[in-house]
Design a protein around this motif. Structure first.
Motif, PDB file in Angstrom:
ATOM      1  N   THR A  83       2.498  10.453   3.779  1.00 37.53           N
ATOM      2  CA  THR A  83       1.396   9.741   3.132  1.00 37.53           C
ATOM      3  C   THR A  83       1.364  10.113   1.660  1.00 37.53           C
ATOM      4  OG1 THR A  83       0.017   9.698   5.127  1.00 37.53           O
ATOM      5  CG2 THR A  83      -1.151   9.636   3.024  1.00 37.53           C
ATOM      6  N   LEU A  84       1.145   9.116   0.795  1.00 36.93           N
ATOM      7  CA  LEU A  84       0.950   9.424  -0.624  1.00 36.93           C
ATOM      8  C   LEU A  84      -0.420   8.893  -1.041  1.00 36.93           C
ATOM      9  CD1 LEU A  84       4.353   8.745  -2.426  1.00 36.93           C
ATOM     10  CD2 LEU A  84       3.335  10.938  -1.823  1.00 36.93           C
ATOM     11  N   ASN A  85      -1.231   9.783  -1.573  1.00 36.50           N
ATOM     12  CA  ASN A  85      -2.570   9.444  -2.037  1.00 36.50           C
ATOM     13  C   ASN A  85      -2.602   9.767  -3.524  1.00 36.50           C
ATOM     14  OD1 ASN A  85      -5.285   9.048  -2.400  1.00 36.50           O
ATOM     15  ND2 ASN A  85      -5.955  10.678  -1.024  1.00 36.50           N
ATOM     16  N   VAL A  86      -2.553   8.732  -4.355  1.00 35.77           N
ATOM     17  CA  VAL A  86      -2.478   8.920  -5.810  1.00 35.77           C
ATOM     18  C   VAL A  86      -3.859   8.653  -6.405  1.00 35.77           C
ATOM     19  CG1 VAL A  86      -1.335   8.177  -7.931  1.00 35.77           C
ATOM     20  CG2 VAL A  86      -0.068   8.131  -5.763  1.00 35.77           C
ATOM     21  N   PRO A  87      -4.553   9.697  -6.871  1.00 37.04           N
ATOM     22  CA  PRO A  87      -5.925   9.509  -7.353  1.00 37.04           C
ATOM     23  C   PRO A  87      -6.010   8.688  -8.638  1.00 37.04           C
ATOM     24  CG  PRO A  87      -5.299  11.851  -7.379  1.00 37.04           C
ATOM     25  CD  PRO A  87      -4.130  11.100  -6.860  1.00 37.04           C
ATOM     26  N   ASP A  88      -4.944   8.788  -9.489  1.00 39.55           N
ATOM     27  CA  ASP A  88      -4.967   8.010 -10.732  1.00 39.55           C
ATOM     28  C   ASP A  88      -3.536   7.610 -11.079  1.00 39.55           C
ATOM     29  OD1 ASP A  88      -5.260   6.894 -13.243  1.00 39.55           O
ATOM     30  OD2 ASP A  88      -6.822   8.311 -13.825  1.00 39.55           O
ATOM     31  N   VAL A  89      -3.241   6.345 -10.871  1.00 42.86           N
ATOM     32  CA  VAL A  89      -1.852   5.881 -11.062  1.00 42.86           C
ATOM     33  C   VAL A  89      -1.423   5.970 -12.530  1.00 42.86           C
ATOM     34  CG1 VAL A  89      -1.905   4.372  -9.028  1.00 42.86           C
ATOM     35  CG2 VAL A  89      -2.530   3.432 -11.276  1.00 42.86           C
ATOM     36  N   ARG A  90      -2.376   6.105 -13.447  1.00 45.28           N
ATOM     37  CA  ARG A  90      -2.009   6.212 -14.873  1.00 45.28           C
ATOM     38  C   ARG A  90      -1.318   7.540 -15.164  1.00 45.28           C
ATOM     39  NH1 ARG A  90      -7.955   4.724 -16.962  1.00 45.28           N
ATOM     40  NH2 ARG A  90      -8.321   6.300 -15.370  1.00 45.28           N
ATOM     41  N   ARG A 103      -6.431   1.742 -10.145  1.00 49.28           N
ATOM     42  CA  ARG A 103      -6.556   3.136 -10.582  1.00 49.28           C
ATOM     43  C   ARG A 103      -6.031   4.097  -9.528  1.00 49.28           C
ATOM     44  NH1 ARG A 103      -6.437   1.064 -14.422  1.00 49.28           N
ATOM     45  NH2 ARG A 103      -7.919   0.833 -16.114  1.00 49.28           N
ATOM     46  N   SER A 104      -6.334   3.856  -8.238  1.00 51.51           N
ATOM     47  CA  SER A 104      -5.823   4.762  -7.204  1.00 51.51           C
ATOM     48  C   SER A 104      -5.114   3.953  -6.136  1.00 51.51           C
ATOM     49  CB  SER A 104      -6.936   5.636  -6.628  1.00 51.51           C
ATOM     50  OG  SER A 104      -7.998   4.870  -6.116  1.00 51.51           O
ATOM     51  N   GLU A 105      -4.194   4.638  -5.447  1.00 50.74           N
ATOM     52  CA  GLU A 105      -3.371   3.957  -4.448  1.00 50.74           C
ATOM     53  C   GLU A 105      -3.126   4.904  -3.270  1.00 50.74           C
ATOM     54  OE1 GLU A 105       0.112   2.075  -5.957  1.00 50.74           O
ATOM     55  OE2 GLU A 105       0.767   1.404  -3.987  1.00 50.74           O
ATOM     56  N   LEU A 106      -3.167   4.323  -2.065  1.00 48.94           N
ATOM     57  CA  LEU A 106      -2.896   5.086  -0.846  1.00 48.94           C
ATOM     58  C   LEU A 106      -1.774   4.378  -0.082  1.00 48.94           C
ATOM     59  CD1 LEU A 106      -3.698   7.309   1.265  1.00 48.94           C
ATOM     60  CD2 LEU A 106      -5.213   5.581   2.279  1.00 48.94           C
ATOM     61  N   VAL A 107      -0.752   5.138   0.274  1.00 49.30           N
ATOM     62  CA  VAL A 107       0.327   4.592   1.108  1.00 49.30           C
ATOM     63  C   VAL A 107       0.459   5.480   2.347  1.00 49.30           C
ATOM     64  CG1 VAL A 107       2.790   4.084   1.278  1.00 49.30           C
ATOM     65  CG2 VAL A 107       1.583   3.623  -0.858  1.00 49.30           C
ATOM     66  N   VAL A 108       0.308   4.857   3.518  1.00 50.24           N
ATOM     67  CA  VAL A 108       0.406   5.570   4.798  1.00 50.24           C
ATOM     68  C   VAL A 108       1.528   4.941   5.611  1.00 50.24           C
ATOM     69  CG1 VAL A 108      -0.787   6.044   6.978  1.00 50.24           C
ATOM     70  CG2 VAL A 108      -2.042   6.195   4.826  1.00 50.24           C
ATOM     71  N   LEU A 109       2.445   5.769   6.070  1.00 48.75           N
ATOM     72  CA  LEU A 109       3.587   5.250   6.835  1.00 48.75           C
ATOM     73  C   LEU A 109       3.168   4.823   8.233  1.00 48.75           C
ATOM     74  CD1 LEU A 109       6.299   7.890   5.900  1.00 48.75           C
ATOM     75  CD2 LEU A 109       5.899   5.642   4.845  1.00 48.75           C
ATOM     76  N   ILE A 110       3.800   3.750   8.698  1.00 51.30           N
ATOM     77  CA  ILE A 110       3.671   3.312  10.094  1.00 51.30           C
ATOM     78  C   ILE A 110       4.950   3.808  10.764  1.00 51.30           C
ATOM     79  CG2 ILE A 110       3.482   1.327  11.646  1.00 51.30           C
ATOM     80  CD1 ILE A 110       2.357  -0.257   9.208  1.00 51.30           C
ATOM     81  N   SER A 124      -6.989   0.509  -5.236  1.00 51.73           N
ATOM     82  CA  SER A 124      -8.408   0.440  -5.598  1.00 51.73           C
ATOM     83  C   SER A 124      -8.553   0.453  -7.112  1.00 51.73           C
ATOM     84  CB  SER A 124      -9.163   1.631  -5.003  1.00 51.73           C
ATOM     85  OG  SER A 124     -10.515   1.587  -5.426  1.00 51.73           O
ATOM     86  N   HIS A 125      -9.560  -0.243  -7.603  1.00 55.53           N
ATOM     87  CA  HIS A 125      -9.858  -0.219  -9.039  1.00 55.53           C
ATOM     88  C   HIS A 125     -10.602   1.063  -9.418  1.00 55.53           C
ATOM     89  CE1 HIS A 125      -9.849  -4.933  -9.026  1.00 55.53           C
ATOM     90  NE2 HIS A 125      -8.681  -4.400  -8.746  1.00 55.53           N
ATOM     91  N   GLN A 126     -10.989   1.816  -8.392  1.00 55.99           N
ATOM     92  CA  GLN A 126     -11.768   3.038  -8.603  1.00 55.99           C
ATOM     93  C   GLN A 126     -10.811   4.245  -8.603  1.00 55.99           C
ATOM     94  OE1 GLN A 126     -15.225   3.031  -5.948  1.00 55.99           O
ATOM     95  NE2 GLN A 126     -14.965   5.243  -5.743  1.00 55.99           N
ATOM     96  N   VAL A 127     -11.042   5.192  -9.498  1.00 57.83           N
ATOM     97  CA  VAL A 127     -10.264   6.433  -9.491  1.00 57.83           C
ATOM     98  C   VAL A 127     -10.589   7.208  -8.214  1.00 57.83           C
ATOM     99  CG1 VAL A 127      -9.980   8.673 -10.659  1.00 57.83           C
ATOM    100  CG2 VAL A 127     -10.087   6.575 -12.014  1.00 57.83           C
TER     101      VAL A 127
END
Ligand code: SME
Length: 157
Positions: A83-90, A103-110, A124-127
């Protein structure tokens, strides 16, 4: 819809005989609607050539329909098998922009054990939109979808 309700919804779809693509579409739609912080919600499927291909999604169309393993957040999650949880893609360099507002992105493997079927990707547009309970809920959904992939490969859906 809570994650338990969402999983029950998928169980019902499968019980009605819905094929895998309908289950994936239903999952993406319900997941997207489950949280106002989710601005783009989709599934990338991993094919044997090591390329992720965009499956069902809700949100703005993206140029990133094909992503190689190791590229961007999506491809890195596969390369690192986590899983990658990126709080701020910038703040990261290996990022493929879908929307300049993200602003933030979550990737969870299936995945089923070592076999990676694909991934759930949420922007998400939210940090820092993805807190621990949210990550856990999306991981539960991914585990449920992995069972659908296995059922489909065994000809049970
Ligand atoms: N941001 C992803 C690309 C997919 S779009 O967000 C829909 C990445 O860096 O891999």
């Amino acid at each position: 819809m809570s994650i338990d309700e969402l999983i029950a919804h998928l169980d019902a779809l499968e019980a009605e005989g819905a094929p895998l693509n309908r289950v994936l579409e239903g999952a993406v739609q319900a997941l997207h609607e489950s949280d106002a912080r989710f601005h783009w919600t989709g599934i990338y499927e991993l094919f044997d050539d090591g390329i992720l291909r965009l499956g069902p999604f809700v949100g703005a169309p993206t140029d990133h329909v094909f992503i190689g393993v190791g590229n961007g957040v999506c491809g890195t999650a596969v390369a690192e098998r986590r899983t990658l949880n990126v709080p701020d893609v910038r703040e990261i360099t290996n990022y493929l922009a879908c929307s300049t507002e993200t602003r933030s992105e979550l990737v969870v493997l299936i995945r089923s054990g070592e076999r990676i079927h694909g991934q759930i990707d949420i922007d998400s547009h939210q940090v820092a939109a993805f807190d621990a309970p949210t990550v856990k809920a999306v991981e539960r959904l991914a585990e449920r979808l992995a069972r659908s992939y296995v059922a489909a490969s065994e000809g049970r859906s």
